[in-house]
Every structure is written in structure tokens, then in C-alpha cells.
Design an enzyme around this catalytic site. Structure first.
Site, PDB file in Angstrom:
ATOM      1  N   LEU A  16      28.711  52.292  43.543  1.00 58.48           N
ATOM      2  CA  LEU A  16      29.760  51.805  42.637  1.00 58.48           C
ATOM      3  C   LEU A  16      29.263  50.699  41.725  1.00 58.48           C
ATOM      4  O   LEU A  16      29.796  50.499  40.639  1.00 58.48           O
ATOM      5  CB  LEU A  16      30.957  51.300  43.451  1.00 58.48           C
ATOM      6  CG  LEU A  16      31.710  52.331  44.291  1.00 58.48           C
ATOM      7  CD1 LEU A  16      32.817  51.646  45.096  1.00 58.48           C
ATOM      8  CD2 LEU A  16      32.306  53.422  43.409  1.00 58.48           C
ATOM      9  N   GLY A  20      23.456  41.002  41.290  1.00 65.94           N
ATOM     10  CA  GLY A  20      22.350  40.154  41.684  1.00 65.94           C
ATOM     11  C   GLY A  20      22.314  39.860  43.166  1.00 65.94           C
ATOM     12  O   GLY A  20      21.245  39.584  43.733  1.00 65.94           O
ATOM     13  N   ASP A 137      38.336  31.659  44.192  1.00 64.54           N
ATOM     14  CA  ASP A 137      37.677  32.421  43.126  1.00 64.54           C
ATOM     15  C   ASP A 137      38.629  33.476  42.568  1.00 64.54           C
ATOM     16  O   ASP A 137      38.289  34.651  42.443  1.00 64.54           O
ATOM     17  CB  ASP A 137      36.397  33.072  43.651  1.00 64.54           C
ATOM     18  CG  ASP A 137      35.489  33.567  42.520  1.00 64.54           C
ATOM     19  OD1 ASP A 137      35.645  33.084  41.375  1.00 64.54           O
ATOM     20  OD2 ASP A 137      34.631  34.424  42.783  1.00 64.54           O
ATOM     21  N   PRO A 140      40.359  37.893  37.125  1.00 63.48           N
ATOM     22  CA  PRO A 140      40.768  39.291  36.945  1.00 63.48           C
ATOM     23  C   PRO A 140      39.905  40.287  37.704  1.00 63.48           C
ATOM     24  O   PRO A 140      40.409  41.299  38.188  1.00 63.48           O
ATOM     25  CB  PRO A 140      40.660  39.492  35.427  1.00 63.48           C
ATOM     26  CG  PRO A 140      40.882  38.135  34.855  1.00 63.48           C
ATOM     27  CD  PRO A 140      40.240  37.193  35.826  1.00 63.48           C
TER      28      PRO A 140
END
Length: 425
Positions: A16, A20, A137, A140
Site C-alpha cells: 500500500l 522512510g 499527531d 488529515p
């Protein structure tokens, strides 16, 4: 890894994404026969000479949260594995993508859809806070669409347990960070309120609240400059909606909404959901307790005393209220609704209004491992009480409560004995 390979018991279907820090796969769980998301962490991320220790700690936090937060608007974490050879998280698969595609001027959502999504986020984050968790955190990319009407909050890897972890940490995405995150101050649920305010601003206007030249300038704007009112970008926004966003974006936590209930109720006033879905006012609490058989002999004064010592919550069906094996020092009164009691995924019992659960914490007066999991079968109203809070009651009220408490437990034991006797015969 190729299609058809396995990670643990999970068969990989397709990749998917590749970032990093991790590679994300769609997989299949043969035991539960369901699609899942597997987030396989790169060893270089976990053993980085500079940040590896912090990165591993972050993964350990996510592992500790696995299965703890079960809510219709939170992505469920099924399993977390941490080892020297392979580390991965297994999560619920949500097929509808993220809200990122809707923060641009040419693809904005209808206003009522934004209000509904933000309201459900408030409910979910209220539940997380109720369980001692701050996300840190909210953005969107971490808000997933399950279907046109449902939204789920993902990526609790940045979250902290307020009862276990140091909350003085600025983990977060720069565009959505609160002023206190930028400063490195101690964080509370108010930092998530601010971040959700930024998300809401972008969903309504298609623009960022700030227009920085670089990262340092962004931090300065977050700390010192109030965003341009949303109506200057989108003139047809209702003034009440603009007001809600601007309160959430206040620089000082004390100037924002004090609770998720306050935030959610302001949104509820614009939508088609009950204001009381999140907050229960004093009269509702009194009425709820007065209806319960266990409190029928309490005087009005005693009842008013009692309802003020606990923390009240409404939660939707399928919400996990207690998790088997987890340490806890609070007990709960089920004021309204129904729950199931299970151990090792086996149904033990069902409880209805007037029931007490988690009671061993009260009888022992210390943290105890939960002997079973409690899951809401309907929308529930629960009163959470720490044993020490009962010390605030008058002597007469304490005595009356202890009598009711013991009588309720005795009734439950009688029912259990009858059930065992029937099984034996």
C-alpha cells in the site's frame, strides 16, 4: 516482500505504501478471515544511531496501546510485534482513503459532512482521553474514511498514556502542531483540540491557517500570529462555524474549548445529533441515578453528593470499556445501556443498567488486573469512580453507598451460583 509472502500468520496481498520508516501492506488474517493493514518497520529506523532509541520507544507505546482503544471511530490495532529481526503493527483495514484529498479548494466536502466528521472525531478523542491517551499527531492523513458517513482516527504511534508517559514531547506534524508542542511544553488533550481545529480550517477553506516562508517562520506564526478568519477565504461559511474553528485555534490552551464535550456540543448545535451524546448535565445524571433500583432508598441530598464524585461518559455501541488483564484502579456504574462481559473471547455474562463492574479495584483499594473485558452492546452511560473519590462523601452517604455496593455484589454472586447449580445438574 512479494505478493503471497507472509508476515507472521498474515498473507501479504499487495503493498500500500513505502515511507522512510516503514512499508505498509494489505494482508489477510486467516484466523479471523479479514483483511488487515500491516505496517512493517524498517530496521534502520529502529536502530538509527541518533534517534533509534526514541523510535523503538514510540513503537513500544503503540504496542502497549494495541487493543486498548476500541471505538467505532478509532482504527483498531489488533497486534504489535517487536523483535530484533522484525517489528510490525497489524491494524484494521479502512478502505475509503484519508481526508487529505479534501483539504484543497477544488475538492472540499459539503459543510454538513465536515461538521459530522469533526463531531465524531471529538467523540473518539474524548474516549481516548477518558482512557488516558493523547494522540499528538492529529492531521488529515490520520483521519480515514470508512464509508461516506464514517470516519476513523489512525496512527496512535505518536500517542502517549498520560498516566504512564512523559507528555513533554513535541511529536507531531509541523503544520498541525499546537503552540505548546512547538515550545516543547507539557501536553494535554488541548493540543489535540488545536490540531483538530487546524484540520477543520483546512477542510472548510482549502487553505492552511498559516503562510510561512520556511519551517522556522511557520513556528513563529503558530506561536504568535492568529490565522486569517476562514470567512475571508470562503465567504459563505456560517459565522457559528467560523467561531468554533477560531476557539480551537487559540494560542493559549485555556482559551480553547475546555473539553471535547464542549467542542463536540458546539458542533452538535449545527448538526443533526443530540447535544447530550457527549456531555451529561447534572439533571440528567440525577435522573439516571434516581431510576436505578440500587439507589432508590438514597435521599436526594445523598444522590447529588454521589453523582458529583465520578466522571461521566456516554459511549457508542461496540466501545471497549475495560480490557482483560489491564491494570485498573477505578470501578464503574452502568447508569444506562447494556454491556457484555467476556474472558479469552468467550462470553461470560451480560449486564444492564444498575450494574457495577471493575469492583475489585474498590474492594482492594489498589490497582488490580481486570479479570474480564467489558464491551458496550448499546450506547451506554457510565460513571467512573476512583475509590479515593468516595472519601469525599459524607460519612452517612459513604455508609449508604457501601451497603448498596455489597448488596449488589451479593445479588450477582447469587445469580452466578444459581447458574452454576443448573449447569451441575
Amino acid at each position: 516482500m512479494s505478493q503471497g509472502s507472509h508476515i507472521g500468520r498474515y498473507r501479504l496481498i499487495r503493498k500500500l505504501g513505502n515511507g522512510g520508516t516503514s512499508v505498509v501492506y494489505l494482508g489477510h488474517d486467516p484466523v479471523e478471515d479479514r483483511e488487515v493493514v500491516l505496517k512493517l518497520f524498517k530496521q534502520a529506523f529502529l536502530y538509527d544511531p541518533k534517534n533509534g532509541k526514541q523510535n523503538r520507544r514510540q513503537l513500544e507505546i503503540e504496542a502497549a496501546l494495541a487493543g486498548k482503544l476500541v471505538h467505532p471511530n478509532i482504527v483498531t490495532t489488533y497486534e504489535a510485534v517487536i523483535s530484533d529481526s522484525m517489528s510490525y503493527i497489524v491494524m484494521e483495514y479502512v478502505a475509503g482513503g484519508t481526508l487529505e484529498k479534501h483539504i484543497y479548494p477544488d475538492n472540499l466536502l459539503p459543510l454538513d459532512r465536515v461538521v459530522a466528521y469533526m463531531y465524531k472525531c471529538c467523540r473518539a478523542l474524548n474516549y481516548a482521553q477518558f482512557n488516558g491517551v493523547i494522540h499528538r499527531d492529529i492531521k488529515p492523513a490520520n483521519l480515514l474514511l470508512a464509508n461516506p458517513d464514517e470516519i476513523k482516527i489512525a496512527d496512535l504511534g505518536a500517542a502517549v498514556r498520560t498516566d504512564l508517559e512523559d507528555t513533554q514531547n513535541s511529536v507531531g506534524s509541523p503544520n498541525y502542531m499546537s503552540p505548546e508542542q512547538v515550545r516543547g511544553d507539557e501536553l494535554t488533550h488541548s493540543t489535540d483540540i488545536y490540531s483538530l481545529g487546524v484540520v477543520m480550517y483546512r477542510l472548510l477553506t482549502g487553505r492552511s491557517p498559516y503562510t510561512p516562508k520556511n519551517l522556522a517562520h511557520l513556528y513563529q506564526q503558530i506561536l504568535h500570529e492568529m490565522p486569517i478568519p476562514p470567512t475571508q477565504h470562503r465567504t459563505n461559511l456560517p459565522p457559528q462555524l467560523e467561531r468554533i474553528v477560531m476557539i480551537a485555534l487559540q494560542k493559549k490552551p485555556g482559551d480553547r474549548f475546555a473539553t471535547w464535550g464542549d467542542f463536540g456540543n458546539q458542533l452538535a448545535a449545527l448538526g443533526h445529533f443530540e447535544k447530550s451524546d457527549m456531555e451529561i448535565n447534572e439533571n440528567e445524571k440525577f435522573t439516571a441515578l434516581r431510576k436505578l433500583k440500587m439507589f432508590q432508598d438514597f435521599t436526594d441530598i445523598e444522590l447529588w453528593e454521589l453523582l458529583r464524585v465520578g466522571e461521566w461518559q456516554k459511549q457508542p455501541a461496540k466501545t471497549l470499556l475495560l480490557r482483560e488483564g489491564e491494570l485498573g484502579d477505578a470501578f464503574f456504574i452502568l447508569a444506562d445501556g447494556g454491556v457484555t462481559v467476556s474472558r479469552n473471547n468467550r462470553l461470560l455474562n451480560t449486564l444492564s443498567s444498575g450494574s457495577i463492574f471493575g469492583e475489585m479495584s474498590y474492594t482492594s483499594r489498589k490497582q488490580m488486573p481486570r479479570s474480564a473485558s467489558i464491551t458496550a452492546t448499546t450506547e451506554v452511560t457510565v460513571m467512573k469512580i476512583l475509590p479515593g473519590q468516595l472519601d469525599q462523601l459524607s460519612d452517612r452517604c459513604q455508609l449508604h453507598f457501601n451497603q448498596v455496593f455489597l448488596s449488589t455484589l451479593a445479588d450477582r454472586l447469587r445469580v452466578s451460583d444459581d447458574r452454576l447449580a443448573k449447569i451441575a445438574t
